[in-house]
Write an enzyme that holds these catalytic residues in place. Structure first.
Site, short mmCIF file in Angstrom:
data_model
loop_
_atom_site.label_atom_id
_atom_site.label_comp_id
_atom_site.label_asym_id
_atom_site.label_seq_id
_atom_site.Cartn_x
_atom_site.Cartn_y
_atom_site.Cartn_z
N ASP A 1 0.81 -1.23 0.00
CA ASP A 1 0.00 0.00 0.00
C ASP A 1 0.84 1.28 0.00
O ASP A 1 0.30 2.37 0.03
CB ASP A 1 -0.96 0.00 1.20
N TYR B 1 10.63 4.09 1.53
CA TYR B 1 11.52 3.03 2.04
C TYR B 1 12.94 3.12 1.48
O TYR B 1 13.85 2.50 2.03
CB TYR B 1 10.93 1.65 1.76
P1 NAD Z 1 -0.50 -8.20 13.52
O1 NAD Z 1 0.58 -8.88 14.28
O2 NAD Z 1 -1.46 -7.30 14.21
O3 NAD Z 1 -1.37 -9.32 12.78
C1 NAD Z 1 -0.85 -10.40 12.14
C2 NAD Z 1 -1.67 -11.65 12.47
O4 NAD Z 1 -1.10 -12.73 11.71
C3 NAD Z 1 -1.65 -12.07 13.93
O5 NAD Z 1 -2.96 -12.15 14.43
C4 NAD Z 1 -0.96 -13.42 13.90
O6 NAD Z 1 -1.45 -14.34 14.86
C5 NAD Z 1 -1.27 -13.89 12.48
N1 NAD Z 1 -0.42 -14.97 12.01
C6 NAD Z 1 0.90 -15.16 12.23
N2 NAD Z 1 1.32 -16.27 11.64
C7 NAD Z 1 0.25 -16.81 11.00
C8 NAD Z 1 0.04 -17.98 10.20
N3 NAD Z 1 1.04 -18.81 9.95
N4 NAD Z 1 -1.19 -18.21 9.71
C9 NAD Z 1 -2.22 -17.38 9.98
N5 NAD Z 1 -2.08 -16.25 10.72
C10 NAD Z 1 -0.87 -15.98 11.23
O7 NAD Z 1 0.23 -7.43 12.31
P2 NAD Z 1 -0.17 -6.13 11.50
O8 NAD Z 1 0.71 -5.01 11.91
O9 NAD Z 1 -1.63 -5.91 11.60
O10 NAD Z 1 0.22 -6.53 10.02
C11 NAD Z 1 -0.28 -7.66 9.36
C12 NAD Z 1 0.52 -7.95 8.15
O11 NAD Z 1 0.24 -7.03 7.12
C13 NAD Z 1 2.04 -7.89 8.34
O12 NAD Z 1 2.67 -8.86 7.56
C14 NAD Z 1 2.39 -6.52 7.81
O13 NAD Z 1 3.74 -6.43 7.48
C15 NAD Z 1 1.46 -6.50 6.63
N6 NAD Z 1 1.22 -5.20 6.02
C16 NAD Z 1 1.62 -5.09 4.73
C17 NAD Z 1 1.40 -3.93 4.06
C18 NAD Z 1 1.91 -3.85 2.66
O14 NAD Z 1 2.10 -2.77 2.15
N7 NAD Z 1 2.21 -4.96 1.99
C19 NAD Z 1 0.77 -2.86 4.67
C20 NAD Z 1 0.37 -2.99 6.00
C21 NAD Z 1 0.59 -4.19 6.67
C1 G6P Z 2 3.51 0.73 4.90
C2 G6P Z 2 4.13 -0.38 4.11
C3 G6P Z 2 3.81 -1.71 4.71
C4 G6P Z 2 4.21 -1.75 6.17
C5 G6P Z 2 3.57 -0.59 6.89
C6 G6P Z 2 4.10 -0.51 8.28
O1 G6P Z 2 2.13 0.75 4.74
O2 G6P Z 2 3.74 -0.38 2.78
O3 G6P Z 2 4.45 -2.70 3.99
O4 G6P Z 2 3.78 -2.96 6.75
O5 G6P Z 2 3.83 0.63 6.27
O6 G6P Z 2 3.27 0.29 9.03
P1 G6P Z 2 3.33 0.29 10.61
O7 G6P Z 2 2.30 1.28 10.96
O8 G6P Z 2 3.00 -1.13 11.04
O9 G6P Z 2 4.72 0.69 10.97
MN MN Z 3 4.42 -2.32 1.85
#
Ligand code: NAD
Ligand code: G6P
Ligand code: MN
Length: 450
Positions: free
Chosen positions: A168, A273
């Protein structure tokens, strides 16, 4: 139409479900299923999700499960957003490299590589389970980080998986620009972008004939940061506590560094980043090895959510800060709408290069705009890129490829090369020290390295 959210206990789940519910008709959504391995955490998040669906008078049924078959059976979309090792391990990812004087970041540098080694195999398990139970024409839309490493692992280990890896950040940058300039709707901007995940550049942004990158340069010169003036003012009095995404204390530094990077390299607008690679020494000097973003998130986004659940259960009211809804949920839900209805709308996604950047190898997972329809991504081809960007990308790709090879082969030597290759690490001896500490911290999660 069933949508399953993997990582149902994520802090982002409520916002994503709200975006789904707001598109209930376009998605023909009948059921949302939350799947997680942490039942207790997911059950709490589900309280807010249930509230959101009721609040919007949605007809979507909610299912909350830790059983794979219940989660994936006949699902059409799987939105993946798991964090293997949760925030406790994010803290390690950020603090261990900092202890050795290197960038401590959840997705960039050694922290990102460590998170990658934890995530590769659980992600392959998700793909296999989905393949077994879900609808034949399902799509997995994957947010799970580190998306660069995860997507390379998908390319190598599951090349036929029906998965689209996404991020995102590019859209969040456009949103932030929209707020800075004030009179620009980020969803109506047009843009050109290339790079790797968390490692790319906007080469052009236009809006109603205006050159937005030029306006950003002017804005940075005037205001000194890529944050809206009202945020800068508000934060002097009282720093945001996650009410606004990407606008809390540690993100302030991130948006300030956009000016530093643009002053050095004014042609293209970098992804935020890139500062971890281009300004690594400066970033480390401004970091606190005892208090990183993981601590900030646990004390704000995660705390607000769980306190919000408790408050709701006691009073029936949801507090304003309980969850965030915005570009993050809208991006993945809009992508699903475009795929489902074969709209061929433009989204930035992570796909195998296959000639789309002519002077980058075919087998590199690149982040590029693509038209998204029922058959997946039609990536938009671009011209050859300049030597500076090509060189930076190739070093980063080599580091990520070595990590994935190291994981598959269980090879200490390759993972060490991956760490030493990373631009955030100044010496191979430091790479080894960080790796050895990471092996200890990740015992429960990493494949064995010999
Ligand atoms: P969070 O820790 O609040 O939630 C992650 C959840 O994943 C937890 O509830 C955990 O129990 C679960 N989990 C862990 N291993 C698992 C498995 N093997 N199977 C099923 N569930 C599992 O984390 P968050 O800060 O809310 O972020 C969630 C994810 O989204 C992270 O990987 C974060 O990096 C990603 N994210 C990516 C983007 C992006 O741009 N690609 C943006 C925002 C968040
Ligand atoms: C951005 C990135 C994600 C990352 C997030 C972290 O949205 O694209 O890949 O997971 O920032 O945000 P946070 O609020 O968890 O530091
Ligand atoms: Mn990202």
């Amino acid at each position: 139409m069933i949508i399953t959210i993997v990582g149902g206990g994520s802090t982002f789940t409520p916002g994503i479900v709200k975006s789904i519910a707001l598109r209930e008709k376009d998605l023909e959504a009948t059921e949302v299923r939350l799947f997680d391995i942490d039942e207790e955490r997911q059950n709490k998040v589900a309280v807010v999700v249930d509230y959101i669906l009721k609040e919007l008078n949605s007809n979507i049924k909610l299912t909350v499960t830790t059983d794979k078959e219940t989660a994936y059976k006949d699902a059409s979309f799987i939105f993946a957003q798991m964090r293997v090792g949760k925030y406790a391990m994010r803290e390690m990812d950020e603090k261990i490299p900092l202890k050795h004087g290197c960038v401590g970041q959840e997705t960039c540098g050694c922290g990102g590589l460590a998170y990658g080694l934890r995530t590769i195999f659980p992600m392959m398990e998700v793909i296999d389970d989905v393949e077994k139970y879900a609808a034949k024409d399902h799509w997995i839309l994957n947010y799970s980080n580190p998306a660069a490493v995860v997507s390379e692992a998908c390319r190598v280990l599951r090349p036929n998986a029906r998965i689209i890896n996404i991020c995102d950040m590019p859209i969040a940058i456009l949103e932030m620009i929209g707020k800075c300039l004030g009179d620009v709707d980020y969803l109506k901007m047009d843009y050109k972008y290339f790079g790797l995940n968390h490692f790319g550049w906007f080469t052009e942004i236009t809006y109603e004939g205006r050159d937005i990158i030029k306006e950003v340069r002017e804005y940075l010169n005037e205001v000194g940061t890529l944050m809206p003036r009202q945020y800068v003012e508000a934060m002097k009095k009282n720093p945001f506590k996650e009410g606004e995404r990407h606008a809390s204390q540690s993100w302030i530094k991130v948006w300030n560094n956009m000016k530093t990077m643009m002053d050095l390299f004014p042609d293209y607008l970098p992804n935020t980043y890139l500062q971890y690679y281009l300004l690594s020494k400066d970033v480390v000097e401004h970091s606190d090895a005892e208090w990183t973003r993981a601590n900030e998130v646990m004390m704000s986004r995660e705390k607000n959510l769980f306190e919000g659940v408790d408050h709701y259960l006691k009073t029936g009211e949801i507090t304003k800060d309980a969850f965030y809804h915005g570009a993050h949920g809208n991006f993945i839900a809009d992508l699903a709408v475009s795929i489902k209805n074969d709209l061929k709308q433009k989204f930035i996604v992570i796909e195998p290069n296959n000639g789309n950047i002519p002077n980058i190898d075919d087998d590199v997972m690149v982040e590029l705009p693509a038209l998204m329809g029922k058959n997946g991504a039609e990536v938009i081809k671009i011209d050859a890129i300049p030597t500076f960007h090509k060189g930076l990308m190739e070093q980063q790709v080599a580091s990520e490829k070595l990590l994935v090879e190291g994981a598959i082969e269980g090879s200490y030597a390759k993972v060490l090369q991956s760490f030493a290759m990373n631009k955030t690490v100044p010496s191979a001896l430091i790479a080894k020290d960080i790796l050895d500490d990471m092996i200890e911290a990740n015992k429960e999660f990493w494949p064995e390295l010999k």
